[in-house]
Enzyme design. Structure first.
Site, PDB file in Angstrom:
ATOM      1  N   ASN A 252       0.811  -1.220   0.000  1.00 14.02           N
ATOM      2  CA  ASN A 252       0.000   0.000   0.000  1.00 14.02           C
ATOM      3  C   ASN A 252       0.847   1.275   0.000  1.00 14.02           C
ATOM      4  O   ASN A 252       0.370   2.341  -0.378  1.00 14.02           O
ATOM      5  CB  ASN A 252      -0.933   0.015   1.212  1.00 14.02           C
ATOM      6  CG  ASN A 252      -2.222  -0.756   0.936  1.00 14.02           C
ATOM      7  OD1 ASN A 252      -2.582  -0.963  -0.230  1.00 14.02           O
ATOM      8  ND2 ASN A 252      -2.912  -1.194   1.982  1.00 14.02           N
TER       9      ASN A 252
ATOM     10  N   LEU B 286      -3.460  -9.441   5.781  1.00 12.22           N
ATOM     11  CA  LEU B 286      -3.176  -8.990   4.414  1.00 12.22           C
ATOM     12  C   LEU B 286      -1.840  -8.260   4.295  1.00 12.22           C
ATOM     13  O   LEU B 286      -1.417  -7.897   3.196  1.00 12.22           O
ATOM     14  CB  LEU B 286      -4.307  -8.093   3.904  1.00 12.22           C
ATOM     15  CG  LEU B 286      -5.692  -8.763   3.778  1.00 12.22           C
ATOM     16  CD1 LEU B 286      -6.731  -7.754   3.286  1.00 12.22           C
ATOM     17  CD2 LEU B 286      -5.658  -9.974   2.856  1.00 12.22           C
ATOM     18  N   HIS B 287      -1.187  -7.996   5.402  1.00 17.58           N
ATOM     19  CA  HIS B 287       0.155  -7.407   5.379  1.00 17.58           C
ATOM     20  C   HIS B 287       0.250  -6.141   4.549  1.00 17.58           C
ATOM     21  O   HIS B 287       1.227  -5.924   3.829  1.00 17.58           O
ATOM     22  CB  HIS B 287       1.180  -8.438   4.882  1.00 17.58           C
ATOM     23  CG  HIS B 287       0.943  -9.811   5.421  1.00 17.58           C
ATOM     24  ND1 HIS B 287       0.386 -10.824   4.688  1.00 17.58           N
ATOM     25  CD2 HIS B 287       1.139 -10.324   6.647  1.00 17.58           C
ATOM     26  CE1 HIS B 287       0.250 -11.901   5.430  1.00 17.58           C
ATOM     27  NE2 HIS B 287       0.709 -11.618   6.626  1.00 17.58           N
ATOM     28  N   CYS B 288      -0.779  -5.301   4.654  1.00 17.11           N
ATOM     29  CA  CYS B 288      -0.793  -4.011   3.940  1.00 17.11           C
ATOM     30  C   CYS B 288      -0.617  -4.163   2.440  1.00 17.11           C
ATOM     31  O   CYS B 288      -0.139  -3.228   1.772  1.00 17.11           O
ATOM     32  CB  CYS B 288       0.299  -3.059   4.439  1.00 17.11           C
ATOM     33  SG  CYS B 288       0.260  -2.761   6.180  1.00 17.11           S
ATOM     34  N   ALA B 289      -0.926  -5.328   1.906  1.00 18.15           N
ATOM     35  CA  ALA B 289      -0.731  -5.507   0.462  1.00 18.15           C
ATOM     36  C   ALA B 289      -1.892  -6.293  -0.129  1.00 18.15           C
ATOM     37  O   ALA B 289      -1.719  -7.408  -0.625  1.00 18.15           O
ATOM     38  CB  ALA B 289       0.601  -6.193   0.185  1.00 18.15           C
TER      39      ALA B 289
END
Ligand SMILES: Cc1ncc(COP(=O)(O)O)c(C=O)c1O
Ligand code: SF4
Lengths: 178, 384
Positions: B99, B337-340
């Site tokens: 992101n 989601l690990h910012c992705a």
């Protein structure tokens, strides 16, 4: 680096002192031999040169620099100087040391360090005429009085180094001024 | 103590010298850089410069004034994207982005009318460089790519993409958040024009440190204006780097730690760090193959990925796996989601995310064994 201040003539730039970790007195004639545009004064001893637009003077135990862009710029130049000194020191067996002033500055080079206002204070019509007479020994540097105003501090420092390097007397009280 | 396997989020532990450098700075130096003429302020300034030089050695940057400090990769990416892109510009990126790349691009799309093409990656996160070359248009200004995915660890083919970008006169921005310090990066060899890195992951620095390398000739609009060490007389932000992009007091305390982190890497050698991480990753991947009920994402090949492994256990939500690993086994991992989210869409896990293992230089084979055993037990219970 042990001292930083804005340049007097150009407050957007900085001037500074840095101390040498070792005495480079012995390397200076070798530096003089390899650096094309340096002015060497064996009596100082000191070695003055321009690194692009920055004015650098090396002494055995310190460096002064004027007109650096910012501290990062100053550190980069110091690091370049350090590498150059180490390199010259390593190669010194293959370099013939030059103990003399390498090249006498030209009138134009001296003119470059004068205030260039043609104010006639020195009794000459133009700064260039003053530069020629200075080289001939017919004028002395303190006769350009504008050079000794705070506004021209960097120019003055450069001129004093150069004048000393070409072997003219620099009055003690002027030479020690900074 | 527990087993820390979340190095993709932030590296832990740090080399001893990093703790010592931060302590020494706070205690003995304590002043800000570029602001004063007294010796301690100059010492702070020297630390900052030494850090730039160390980073220059690590990334093959000769003019280190082109490396500017930021708070993290996110700020670096924002500076690069917002400082560079103008209305009508086209940007090519990948479908594996974090992101920190994607959101600034989305904002610029709305506010500045830039165009964005996200080149699709395959299910294992890999990118075909030809697809990037094919996506270039006459108005393409920039290719913005992650060096390695923070979800699958997949390493993207930066060298080939860089070559194609250079051929077309397009700039390359690399998000090296997952690779700086753990994969060799040479800005010249890889044709990188803008390199965004964060200090707290592979570089072993404290949080709140990071930077951006800006190739000579590229002028970015600064993200912020304010005080700089020199050139105070100017009414506008100075043009000279690094001051142009470093308004405000720098995080010198963090930078002091970062300096030691980078020195540690230079002493160990990036190649050796990469080898160690490959060994751990390969060992982990191989052990996972033998466990029934575990699906591993990504290339499953240590040559093609960094020390990041994402997986799911059938029948258990990733956050539950992470919770059990922590509670029952004291193993620390990340789920979700690990910012992705884009990356999860690519690999087909957008509905639940994954459990992510971030292996680091200080992990051991024994720790990997413990994690494998724990995963096997959880998978067995889920099946029964
Ligand atoms: C690929 C990637 N890009 C960018 C970031 C952002 O890094 P930071 O949070 O340090 O700004 C991260 C880490 O979270 C990342 O993994
Ligand atoms: S006094 Fe100095 S500035 Fe004035 S004309 Fe003579 S050399 Fe030039």
């Amino acid at each position: 680096m042990t001292y930083i201040a804005p340049c007097i003539a150009d407050p957007d730039k900085i001037r500074l002192f840095a101390e040498m970790s070792t005495d480079i007195g012995e390397v200076m004639p070798y530096l003089n031999a390899v650096m094309k545009n340096a002015t060497y004064n064996k009596n100082g001893p000191n070695l003055t040169f321009m690194k692009e637009f920055r004015l650098v003077t090396l002494y055995p135990r310190k460096i002064t620099m004027a007109k650096a862009l910012n501290t990062t710029d100053a550190w980069q130049v110091l690091s370049w100087i350090k590498d150059m000194i180490n390199d010259v020191h390593e190669r010194r067996d293959s370099i013939t040391p030059d103990h003399e002033l390498r090249s006498r500055p030209t009138a134009l080079q001296i003119y470059g360090w004068l205030p260039k206002t043609n104010c006639k204070d020195c009794g000459e019509l133009t700064c260039l005429a003053f530069a020629v007479k200075l080289l001939l020994g017919q004028k002395s540097i303190e006769q350009c009085s504008p050079l000794f105003s705070p506004e021209h501090a960097e120019r003055r420092e450069a001129m004093l180094e150069i004048v000393a390097a070409i072997g003219y007397e620099v009055p003690e009280k002027l030479g020690s001024q900074d | 103590m527990g087993i820390y396997l979340d190095n993709a989020a932030t590296s832990y532990p740090k080399p001893e010298t990093v703790y010592a450098a931060v302590d020494r700075f706070m205690r003995d130096v304590g002043s800000s850089s570029g602001r004063g003429a007294y010796r301690k302020a100059l010492l702070a300034d020297k630390i900052v410069f030494a850090t730039r030089e160390a980073l220059g050695r690590l990334f093959g940057v000769r003019d280190v004034s082109r490396i500017v400090f930021t708070a993290n990769a996110t700020e670096s990416l924002n500076l690069a994207l917002k400082g560079l892109l103008a209305p009508g510009d086209h940007v090519v990126t990948s479908s594996m982005e974090h992101n920190a790349v994607w959101r600034p691009l989305k904002r610029l799309e709305h506010e500045r009318g830039i165009e964005v093409t996200a080149v699709p990656c395959s299910m294992d996160g890999s990118l075909n460089p030809q697809d990037v070359a094919d996506a270039l248009r006459p108005n393409t200004r920039l290719v913005a790519l992650t060096h390695a995915s923070n979800v699958t660890g997949t390493i993207l083919p930066i060298g080939e993409v860089g070559e194609a970008a250079r051929r077309h006169g397009v700039l390359l921005l690399l998000d090296a958040a997952q690779t700086a310090g753990s994969c060799p990066i040479d800005v010249e060899a890889l044709g990188i024009d803008l390199l965004a890195f964060t200090g707290h992951k592979g570089l072993f620095g404290p949080t709140g440190t990071g930077g951006l390398y800006i190739r000579e000739g590229i002028d970015l609009l600064p993200l912020k204006e304010g005080g700089t060490g020199g050139e105070s007389i100017l009414e506008h932000q100075p043009n000279h780097l690094p001051d142009r992009y470093e308004a405000g007091t720098l995080n010198v305390c963090g930078i002091a730690g970062l300096s030691s982190g980078v020195e540690f890497i230079l002493n160990e050698g990036v190649d050796r760090i990469r080898e160690k991480e490959k060994e751990l990753t390969g060992y982990f991947l191989q052990a996972l193959e033998g466990i029934h009920g575990i699906e591993v994402y990504g290339p499953k090949d240590p040559e093609k990925q960094v020390g990041v492994v994402s997986l799911n256990i059938s029948g258990v939500m990733p956050q539950d796996v992470a919770h059990v690993l922590d509670e029952a086994y004291e193993i620390m991992v990340r789920s979700g989601l690990h910012c992705a989210p884009m990356a999860h869409r690519t690999i087909g896990t957008i509905d639940r995310g994954t459990v992510r293992f971030g292996l680091g230089y200080f992990n051991t084979i024994e720790e990997i064994d413990a994690a494998v055993q724990a995963l096997a037990e959880i998978a067995r219970k889920a099946l029964s």
